[in-house]
Motif scaffolding. Structure first.
Motif, mmCIF file in Angstrom:
data_model
loop_
_atom_site.group_PDB
_atom_site.id
_atom_site.type_symbol
_atom_site.label_atom_id
_atom_site.label_comp_id
_atom_site.label_asym_id
_atom_site.label_seq_id
_atom_site.Cartn_x
_atom_site.Cartn_y
_atom_site.Cartn_z
ATOM 1 N N MET A 277 0.838 -1.206 0.000
ATOM 2 C CA MET A 277 0.000 0.000 0.000
ATOM 3 C C MET A 277 0.868 1.250 0.000
ATOM 4 S SD MET A 277 -2.808 1.798 0.365
ATOM 5 C CE MET A 277 -3.358 3.336 1.109
ATOM 6 N N GLY A 278 1.838 1.300 0.882
ATOM 7 C CA GLY A 278 2.654 2.503 1.026
ATOM 8 C C GLY A 278 3.547 2.786 -0.153
ATOM 9 N N LYS A 279 3.864 1.748 -0.949
ATOM 10 C CA LYS A 279 4.737 1.943 -2.110
ATOM 11 C C LYS A 279 3.958 2.147 -3.398
ATOM 12 C CE LYS A 279 7.306 3.109 -4.160
ATOM 13 N NZ LYS A 279 8.435 4.063 -4.174
ATOM 14 N N PHE A 280 2.925 1.341 -3.631
ATOM 15 C CA PHE A 280 2.331 1.296 -4.975
ATOM 16 C C PHE A 280 1.012 2.045 -5.109
ATOM 17 C CE2 PHE A 280 5.045 -2.581 -4.951
ATOM 18 C CZ PHE A 280 5.941 -2.153 -5.915
ATOM 19 N N MET A 281 0.459 2.558 -4.017
ATOM 20 C CA MET A 281 -0.748 3.386 -4.137
ATOM 21 C C MET A 281 -0.466 4.560 -5.062
ATOM 22 S SD MET A 281 -3.867 3.941 -3.112
ATOM 23 C CE MET A 281 -5.086 5.180 -2.701
ATOM 24 N N HIS A 282 -1.307 4.752 -6.074
ATOM 25 C CA HIS A 282 -1.147 5.810 -7.088
ATOM 26 C C HIS A 282 0.248 5.799 -7.700
ATOM 27 C CE1 HIS A 282 -2.292 9.127 -9.463
ATOM 28 N NE2 HIS A 282 -1.664 10.061 -8.799
ATOM 29 N N GLN A 283 0.738 4.576 -7.980
ATOM 30 C CA GLN A 283 2.030 4.415 -8.658
ATOM 31 C C GLN A 283 3.195 5.031 -7.862
ATOM 32 O OE1 GLN A 283 -1.187 4.104 -10.210
ATOM 33 N NE2 GLN A 283 -0.768 5.969 -11.363
ATOM 34 N N GLY A 284 3.010 5.207 -6.567
ATOM 35 C CA GLY A 284 4.076 5.801 -5.751
ATOM 36 C C GLY A 284 4.196 7.306 -5.883
ATOM 37 N N GLN A 285 3.234 7.939 -6.551
ATOM 38 C CA GLN A 285 3.285 9.391 -6.757
ATOM 39 C C GLN A 285 2.620 10.123 -5.588
ATOM 40 O OE1 GLN A 285 2.968 10.221 -11.453
ATOM 41 N NE2 GLN A 285 1.290 9.015 -10.661
ATOM 42 N N ILE A 286 3.130 9.892 -4.405
ATOM 43 C CA ILE A 286 2.601 10.483 -3.187
ATOM 44 C C ILE A 286 3.787 10.946 -2.357
ATOM 45 C CG2 ILE A 286 1.156 10.120 -1.151
ATOM 46 C CD1 ILE A 286 -0.091 7.717 -2.574
ATOM 47 N N CYS A 287 3.714 12.138 -1.810
ATOM 48 C CA CYS A 287 4.828 12.658 -1.021
ATOM 49 C C CYS A 287 5.154 11.754 0.163
ATOM 50 C CB CYS A 287 4.514 14.074 -0.533
ATOM 51 S SG CYS A 287 2.958 14.187 0.409
ATOM 52 N N MET A 288 4.152 11.025 0.671
ATOM 53 C CA MET A 288 4.343 10.128 1.809
ATOM 54 C C MET A 288 4.714 8.711 1.400
ATOM 55 S SD MET A 288 1.019 11.147 4.083
ATOM 56 C CE MET A 288 -0.084 11.133 2.663
ATOM 57 N N ALA A 289 4.775 8.414 0.099
ATOM 58 C CA ALA A 289 5.044 7.052 -0.355
ATOM 59 C C ALA A 289 6.411 6.576 0.141
ATOM 60 C CB ALA A 289 4.989 6.986 -1.877
ATOM 61 N N ILE A 290 6.526 5.276 0.298
ATOM 62 C CA ILE A 290 7.795 4.682 0.741
ATOM 63 C C ILE A 290 8.850 4.893 -0.340
ATOM 64 C CG2 ILE A 290 8.951 2.545 1.415
ATOM 65 C CD1 ILE A 290 6.039 1.535 2.157
ATOM 66 N N ASN A 291 9.987 5.426 0.060
ATOM 67 C CA ASN A 291 11.105 5.579 -0.863
ATOM 68 C C ASN A 291 12.143 4.478 -0.657
ATOM 69 O OD1 ASN A 291 11.432 7.900 -2.847
ATOM 70 N ND2 ASN A 291 13.551 7.638 -2.190
ATOM 71 N N ARG A 292 12.376 4.141 0.618
ATOM 72 C CA ARG A 292 13.376 3.115 0.938
ATOM 73 C C ARG A 292 12.795 2.121 1.941
ATOM 74 N NH1 ARG A 292 17.535 6.288 3.806
ATOM 75 N NH2 ARG A 292 15.825 7.782 4.083
ATOM 76 N N PHE A 293 12.937 0.834 1.629
ATOM 77 C CA PHE A 293 12.609 -0.221 2.575
ATOM 78 C C PHE A 293 13.900 -0.589 3.302
ATOM 79 C CE2 PHE A 293 9.206 -0.562 -0.481
ATOM 80 C CZ PHE A 293 8.112 -1.035 0.225
ATOM 81 N N LEU A 294 13.993 -0.269 4.580
ATOM 82 C CA LEU A 294 15.132 -0.666 5.401
ATOM 83 C C LEU A 294 14.742 -1.963 6.104
ATOM 84 C CD1 LEU A 294 16.154 2.776 7.000
ATOM 85 C CD2 LEU A 294 16.720 1.847 4.733
ATOM 86 N N VAL A 295 15.414 -3.062 5.756
ATOM 87 C CA VAL A 295 15.000 -4.388 6.205
ATOM 88 C C VAL A 295 16.148 -5.064 6.950
ATOM 89 C CG1 VAL A 295 13.992 -6.594 5.512
ATOM 90 C CG2 VAL A 295 13.516 -4.528 4.167
#
Length: 485
Positions: A277-295
């Motif tokens: 959800m956090g990455k692909f909602m609206h193709q990631g075109q959201i200021c709050m979208a996930i940029n980096r997954f730290l795993v």
């Protein structure tokens, strides 16, 4: 209901009119490149007219009874629900948003209207204790006057409404400059909504024009007391500089490089679901979208495998198809920008686990591993459907990775130990962070805003009320006072 018409017009002082510039703005559907609207641009003349109309209307709108302002906002909220499908279709056509995204966006805007409708009766002054005998010390809260709003193209209905509704509720009048890519969803549709709701002429004005012509003047114009801007950090810095030179208030919601942190004890299935959800909602075109997954390195392979599996199942296509998960980016320029970052990162050692290809303005969902913060795909704000995974070995390294870049808007952290998660979350330099959720959260009664180069000021609830009003100290000396001279 009859669909709104004349969405290709300027809206100034209650009148719909063509712009008088020789230039035009074509409103393009990013999926098929069809022309939705052909708009005659407004220029400095229209901008001056709009600010003059707003300034005149401010004299009466600011003193309108609170229940009258409340009722107009509630009427707009009811109309937005009635026109939900119309707005969602425009979001799909104009911004490339899938149907689910359009419905979410409309409902968020509706919630903002409901929250703002309570503001007219929450704008309280106060009586303070005075250290002077016989003095009464009062504090009055008043609207700023005129607010200029520059709205973005990615969530145009919601992110425009997030400034429009509270500004109006607090007794301000407004001039809105919508993004050229989304002049209807970020501008004229909303003006139609408030016009239908009974907002008086001059309170809400729309000027659609080229930033090269009216951009600086929109900010530096002597009438507006505040500029509200949502968009990129470089543009926001320029707006902040112009506003500062003219001693205007600003609310700047800018770029993000948001982290999604997966600790070694996380529920991986839950984390993957949230990450999708956090990455692909609206193709990631959201200021709050996930940029980096730290795993965490102990769960890195498991998380990656399950994320790739879920990513492969996403349906890519026309956002007007209700089954589509991933639609187009706003234009092909954005696709080329992101693909360049992907290619350079691969050359530096990153690996594409899935995706990477594009078709016109559609960039297929992509997962990348072996990513480091220094690579372009991690260091730059992606604003697209690319998930990059960065491993870490312990808390100290995680916090270093999370905090070493210049942005701090939103984030998320997954762990089964909630209190440990909260303590770690508080050490992440960001305006917002969510434990066991994802980064795309916006609730109208909560403070929304970032740290560092992600902006300044806060939207939401009492915090936006503070931004969009001013206080005046008025004291009354009831008994004669003795003065030293």
């Amino acid at each position: 209901m009859t669909p709104y018409q004349d969405l290709d017009k300027q809206y100034i002082n209650g009148r719909w009119q063509d712009g008088r510039e020789d230039d035009t703005i074509q409103d393009i559907n990013p999926f098929d490149n069809s022309v939705l609207l052909d708009i005659k641009c407004g220029g400095l003349a229209e901008l001056n007219e709009a600010y003059a109309a707003a300034q005149q209307a401010a004299k009466t709108w600011g003193t309108t009874l609170p229940q009258e302002r409340r009722d107009i906002l509630l009427k707009a909220a009811a109309l937005l629900l009635e026109r939900k499908d119309e707005f969602a279709e425009w979001i799909a056509k104009e911004a490339g948003g899938a149907h689910a995204k359009g419905e979410v966006e409309v409902m968020l805007a509706h919630e903002v209207l409901l929250e703002a409708s309570s503001f007219p009766n929450r704008l309280h002054g106060s009586i303070l204790n005075s250290s002077t005998p016989g003095k009464e010390s009062r504090v009055y809260r008043k609207p700023l006057g005129v607010i200029g709003i520059i709205s973005p193209w990615n969530f145009p209905v919601h992110l425009s409404m997030r400034s429009i509704a509270p500004a109006l509720a607090c007794g301000n009048t407004i001039v809105v400059k919508p993004a050229s890519q989304t002049p209807a969803t970020g501008g004229t549709l909303l003006a139609k909504l408030f016009e239908e709701a009974g907002l008086p002429a001059g309170v809400f004005n729309i000027v659609i024009g080229k930033s090269s012509v009216i951009g600086d003047a929109f900010v530096s114009h002597p009438v507006p007391k505040m500029i509200s801007f949502t968009g990129s950090t470089p543009v926001g810095k320029g707006i902040g500089k112009l506003a500062g030179e003219n001693l205007k208030k600003v609310a700047l919601e800018l770029g993000g490089n948001n982290v999604f942190i997966v600790m070694e004890d996380a529920d991986i299935d839950r984390a993957v679901a949230a990450g999708m959800m956090g990455k692909f909602m609206h193709q990631g075109q959201i200021c709050m979208a996930i940029n980096r997954f730290l795993v965490h390195e102990k769960v890195y392979d498991e998380f990656c495998g399950k994320l790739v599996e879920r990513t492969k199942a996403l349906k890519v296509g026309n956002p007007l198809d209700r089954e589509t998960d991933i639609g187009p980016l706003i234009d092909e320029k954005q696709v080329k920008r992101i693909q360049k970052d992907i290619e350079e990162s691969v050359a530096q050692g990153a690996k594409i686990e899935f995706g990477g290809q594009a078709d016109g303005a559609v960039l297929y969902p992509t997962v990348m591993t072996n990513v480091r913060n220094s690579m372009p795909i991690a260091h730059n704000e992606i604003f697209g459907p690319v998930a990059c995974l960065v491993p870490f070995k312990d808390d100290a390294e995680m916090l270093q990775l999370a905090n070493e870049l210049d942005f701090g808007l939103s984030g998320a952290l997954h762990t089964r130990n909630v209190e440990r998660g909260v303590q770690l979350a508080r050490e992440v330099e960001t305006g917002m962070i969510h434990v066991n959720d994802q980064s795309v959260n916006d609730e109208p009664n909560a403070p929304f805003g970032g740290e560092k180069e992600s902006g300044m000021g806060r939207f939401g609830g009492e915090w936006v009320m503070e931004e969009m009003t001013r206080v005046q100290w008025v004291s009354v000396q009831h008994t004669p006072r003795e003065y030293p001279i």
